[in-house]
Design a protein around this motif. Structure first.
Motif, PDB file in Angstrom:
ATOM      1  N   GLU A   1       0.838  -1.200   0.000  1.00  0.00           N
ATOM      2  CA  GLU A   1       0.000   0.000   0.000  1.00  0.00           C
ATOM      3  C   GLU A   1       0.872   1.250   0.000  1.00  0.00           C
ATOM      4  O   GLU A   1       0.590   2.221  -0.715  1.00  0.00           O
ATOM      5  CB  GLU A   1      -0.935  -0.005   1.223  1.00  0.00           C
ATOM      6  N   PHE A   2       1.939   1.224   0.790  1.00  0.00           N
ATOM      7  CA  PHE A   2       2.891   2.332   0.803  1.00  0.00           C
ATOM      8  C   PHE A   2       3.590   2.434  -0.547  1.00  0.00           C
ATOM      9  O   PHE A   2       3.812   3.534  -1.072  1.00  0.00           O
ATOM     10  CB  PHE A   2       3.904   2.113   1.930  1.00  0.00           C
ATOM     11  N   GLY A   3       3.942   1.284  -1.129  1.00  0.00           N
ATOM     12  CA  GLY A   3       4.574   1.274  -2.447  1.00  0.00           C
ATOM     13  C   GLY A   3       3.665   1.843  -3.520  1.00  0.00           C
ATOM     14  O   GLY A   3       4.112   2.597  -4.394  1.00  0.00           O
ATOM     15  N   ALA A   4       2.382   1.500  -3.457  1.00  0.00           N
ATOM     16  CA  ALA A   4       1.430   2.028  -4.434  1.00  0.00           C
ATOM     17  C   ALA A   4       1.313   3.537  -4.318  1.00  0.00           C
ATOM     18  O   ALA A   4       1.202   4.252  -5.326  1.00  0.00           O
ATOM     19  CB  ALA A   4       0.070   1.362  -4.242  1.00  0.00           C
ATOM     20  N   LEU A   5       1.341   4.045  -3.070  1.00  0.00           N
ATOM     21  CA  LEU A   5       1.295   5.489  -2.871  1.00  0.00           C
ATOM     22  C   LEU A   5       2.519   6.153  -3.499  1.00  0.00           C
ATOM     23  O   LEU A   5       2.402   7.185  -4.172  1.00  0.00           O
ATOM     24  CB  LEU A   5       1.233   5.796  -1.375  1.00  0.00           C
ATOM     25  N   HIS A   6       3.677   5.572  -3.317  1.00  0.00           N
ATOM     26  CA  HIS A   6       4.897   6.121  -3.904  1.00  0.00           C
ATOM     27  C   HIS A   6       4.837   6.095  -5.436  1.00  0.00           C
ATOM     28  O   HIS A   6       5.268   7.040  -6.099  1.00  0.00           O
ATOM     29  CB  HIS A   6       6.113   5.323  -3.415  1.00  0.00           C
ATOM     30  N   SER A   7       4.314   5.018  -5.968  1.00  0.00           N
ATOM     31  CA  SER A   7       4.267   4.898  -7.429  1.00  0.00           C
ATOM     32  C   SER A   7       3.339   5.928  -8.056  1.00  0.00           C
ATOM     33  O   SER A   7       3.514   6.303  -9.218  1.00  0.00           O
ATOM     34  CB  SER A   7       3.828   3.484  -7.838  1.00  0.00           C
ATOM     35  N   ARG A   8       2.378   6.428  -7.272  1.00  0.00           N
ATOM     36  CA  ARG A   8       1.428   7.412  -7.794  1.00  0.00           C
ATOM     37  C   ARG A   8       1.799   8.845  -7.423  1.00  0.00           C
ATOM     38  O   ARG A   8       1.104   9.776  -7.806  1.00  0.00           O
ATOM     39  CB  ARG A   8       0.019   7.108  -7.265  1.00  0.00           C
ATOM     40  N   THR A   9       2.888   9.009  -6.676  1.00  0.00           N
ATOM     41  CA  THR A   9       3.298  10.364  -6.249  1.00  0.00           C
ATOM     42  C   THR A   9       4.708  10.664  -6.741  1.00  0.00           C
ATOM     43  O   THR A   9       4.904  11.107  -7.862  1.00  0.00           O
ATOM     44  CB  THR A   9       3.191  10.494  -4.722  1.00  0.00           C
ATOM     45  N   VAL A  10       5.710  10.421  -5.913  1.00  0.00           N
ATOM     46  CA  VAL A  10       7.069  10.847  -6.254  1.00  0.00           C
ATOM     47  C   VAL A  10       7.602  10.118  -7.480  1.00  0.00           C
ATOM     48  O   VAL A  10       8.302  10.699  -8.309  1.00  0.00           O
ATOM     49  CB  VAL A  10       8.008  10.657  -5.039  1.00  0.00           C
ATOM     50  N   TYR A  11       7.277   8.829  -7.639  1.00  0.00           N
ATOM     51  CA  TYR A  11       7.760   8.101  -8.802  1.00  0.00           C
ATOM     52  C   TYR A  11       7.044   8.566 -10.072  1.00  0.00           C
ATOM     53  O   TYR A  11       7.660   8.661 -11.144  1.00  0.00           O
ATOM     54  CB  TYR A  11       7.570   6.589  -8.615  1.00  0.00           C
ATOM     55  N   LEU A  12       5.770   8.862  -9.937  1.00  0.00           N
ATOM     56  CA  LEU A  12       5.043   9.407 -11.080  1.00  0.00           C
ATOM     57  C   LEU A  12       5.575  10.794 -11.441  1.00  0.00           C
ATOM     58  O   LEU A  12       5.670  11.136 -12.632  1.00  0.00           O
ATOM     59  CB  LEU A  12       3.550   9.478 -10.773  1.00  0.00           C
ATOM     60  N   ASP A  13       5.938  11.577 -10.440  1.00  0.00           N
ATOM     61  CA  ASP A  13       6.531  12.895 -10.713  1.00  0.00           C
ATOM     62  C   ASP A  13       7.786  12.761 -11.564  1.00  0.00           C
ATOM     63  O   ASP A  13       8.029  13.567 -12.468  1.00  0.00           O
ATOM     64  CB  ASP A  13       6.874  13.600  -9.400  1.00  0.00           C
ATOM     65  N   ALA A  14       8.608  11.761 -11.270  1.00  0.00           N
ATOM     66  CA  ALA A  14       9.839  11.543 -12.050  1.00  0.00           C
ATOM     67  C   ALA A  14       9.499  11.261 -13.512  1.00  0.00           C
ATOM     68  O   ALA A  14      10.138  11.798 -14.426  1.00  0.00           O
ATOM     69  CB  ALA A  14      10.643  10.396 -11.449  1.00  0.00           C
ATOM     70  N   LEU A  15       8.497  10.443 -13.739  1.00  0.00           N
ATOM     71  CA  LEU A  15       8.118  10.106 -15.113  1.00  0.00           C
ATOM     72  C   LEU A  15       7.478  11.303 -15.821  1.00  0.00           C
ATOM     73  O   LEU A  15       7.711  11.515 -17.018  1.00  0.00           O
ATOM     74  CB  LEU A  15       7.153   8.922 -15.108  1.00  0.00           C
ATOM     75  N   LEU A  16       6.701  12.099 -15.078  1.00  0.00           N
ATOM     76  CA  LEU A  16       6.096  13.292 -15.685  1.00  0.00           C
ATOM     77  C   LEU A  16       7.159  14.329 -16.041  1.00  0.00           C
ATOM     78  O   LEU A  16       7.069  14.983 -17.078  1.00  0.00           O
ATOM     79  CB  LEU A  16       5.062  13.896 -14.734  1.00  0.00           C
ATOM     80  N   LEU A  17       8.176  14.473 -15.173  1.00  0.00           N
ATOM     81  CA  LEU A  17       9.276  15.386 -15.498  1.00  0.00           C
ATOM     82  C   LEU A  17      10.002  14.914 -16.750  1.00  0.00           C
ATOM     83  O   LEU A  17      10.345  15.725 -17.622  1.00  0.00           O
ATOM     84  CB  LEU A  17      10.249  15.471 -14.322  1.00  0.00           C
ATOM     85  N   GLY A  18      10.227  13.601 -16.860  1.00  0.00           N
ATOM     86  CA  GLY A  18      10.836  13.067 -18.077  1.00  0.00           C
ATOM     87  C   GLY A  18       9.996  13.347 -19.308  1.00  0.00           C
ATOM     88  O   GLY A  18      10.528  13.676 -20.381  1.00  0.00           O
ATOM     89  N   SER A  19       8.671  13.248 -19.168  1.00  0.00           N
ATOM     90  CA  SER A  19       7.781  13.539 -20.304  1.00  0.00           C
ATOM     91  C   SER A  19       7.876  15.004 -20.710  1.00  0.00           C
ATOM     92  O   SER A  19       7.886  15.326 -21.909  1.00  0.00           O
ATOM     93  CB  SER A  19       6.334  13.186 -19.940  1.00  0.00           C
ATOM     94  N   LEU A  20       7.935  15.903 -19.718  1.00  0.00           N
ATOM     95  CA  LEU A  20       8.107  17.329 -20.024  1.00  0.00           C
ATOM     96  C   LEU A  20       9.430  17.579 -20.747  1.00  0.00           C
ATOM     97  O   LEU A  20       9.487  18.341 -21.722  1.00  0.00           O
ATOM     98  CB  LEU A  20       8.046  18.151 -18.746  1.00  0.00           C
ATOM     99  N   GLN A  21      10.477  16.945 -20.271  1.00  0.00           N
ATOM    100  CA  GLN A  21      11.778  17.097 -20.929  1.00  0.00           C
ATOM    101  C   GLN A  21      11.723  16.600 -22.374  1.00  0.00           C
ATOM    102  O   GLN A  21      12.240  17.265 -23.289  1.00  0.00           O
ATOM    103  CB  GLN A  21      12.838  16.322 -20.149  1.00  0.00           C
TER     104      GLN A  21
END
Length: 259
Positions: A85-105
């Motif tokens: 459950e904690f892992g799922a929260l991370h995957s939808r927050t900080v880890y998703l932020d990393a992927l969204l930043l990559g998409s912006l780049q």
């Protein structure tokens, strides 16, 4: 995806042993959104395809591909209150932020690439190159980051995304090409300045010589002054028809002179 006890292809042996090869194959299928029937992974390239796998912990791994990203657990999910459950929260927050930043780049690098391809579509090369350099500087200071946090898997996910889309190599190519265009603009501007100085020389030398002669002779005749001016214009026109004169005019136009 969090597995249950029956999902043995994704689980560590005895809960703490090495991962089976099928775990990363499954992870690749999730990230690529394909099955072995859709796209059988060539055995010769398995290592290359899976080199960016991120081992977040012994419990789960992540893989970023061009088609998407996947997170896969390696021990059975015990249900409510489990670490996943904690892992799922991370995957939808900080880890998703990393992927969204990559998409912006990636999107901004695509825009810069389009700008590069359109540099010569306008006669105002210097202005377009200046705008391009400014956009590159804004992108670099605002979006071009390779570390999202001080440490952790988010940075690894961002780097994996960048590697999958060749963003570092593409940005280096943009910088090199923009530098070439900047040197071209500087060369053209130097040629135009040299041409302007050459024109001043061609115009001023005959006129200055003639006026100096009149001054030495203490000749104040208006007729003689007009004759001197006419001769100066003729001398200037003749000088512009020479090879040097053609080079000067060509420099003013920003082109190369003819021998």
């Amino acid at each position: 995806m969090t597995p249950t006890a029956r999902h043995t292809p994704a689980l560590r042996a005895d809960g703490e042993g090495a991962l089976p090869a099928t775990a990363d194959r499954w992870l690749w299928q999730l990230a690529s959104r394909s099955t072995p029937e859709d796209f059988p992974l060539p055995p010769e390239t398995v290592g290359e395809q899976l080199k960016d796998t991120v081992r977040i912990s012994a419990d789960w791994s992540a893989l970023v591909l061009r088609q998407g990203a996947a997170f896969l657990g390696h021990r059975p999910d015990t249900g409510a209150g489990d670490f996943f459950e904690f892992g799922a929260l991370h995957s939808r927050t900080v880890y998703l932020d990393a992927l969204l930043l990559g998409s912006l780049q990636r999107d901004h690098i695509d825009e810069l690439t389009d700008e590069l391809s359109e540099v010569f579509n306008s006669s105002r090369l210097a202005r377009r190159v200046a705008t391009l350099e400014r956009n590159i500087a804004v992108f670099r200071s605002t979006y071009w980051r390779q570390h999202l946090t001080a440490h952790g898997a988010a940075n690894d996910l961002l780097l994996a995304f960048q590697n999958q889309h060749r963003l570092p190599a593409r940005f280096d190519e943009i910088l090199a090409e923009a530098a070439d265009y900047s040197r071209l603009v500087q060369t053209q501007e130097s040629q135009q300045i040299s041409g302007a100085l050459g024109v001043l020389t061609i115009l001023g030398l005959p006129l200055g010589t003639a006026l100096s002669i009149l001054q030495v002779l203490d000749d104040h005749s208006t007729a003689h002054l007009l004759i001197v001016l006419a001769l100066s214009v003729a001398a200037t026109a003749a000088a512009l028809t020479t090879r040097y004169g053609r080079l000067v005019l060509s420099s003013l136009r920003g082109g190369g002179g003819k021998a």
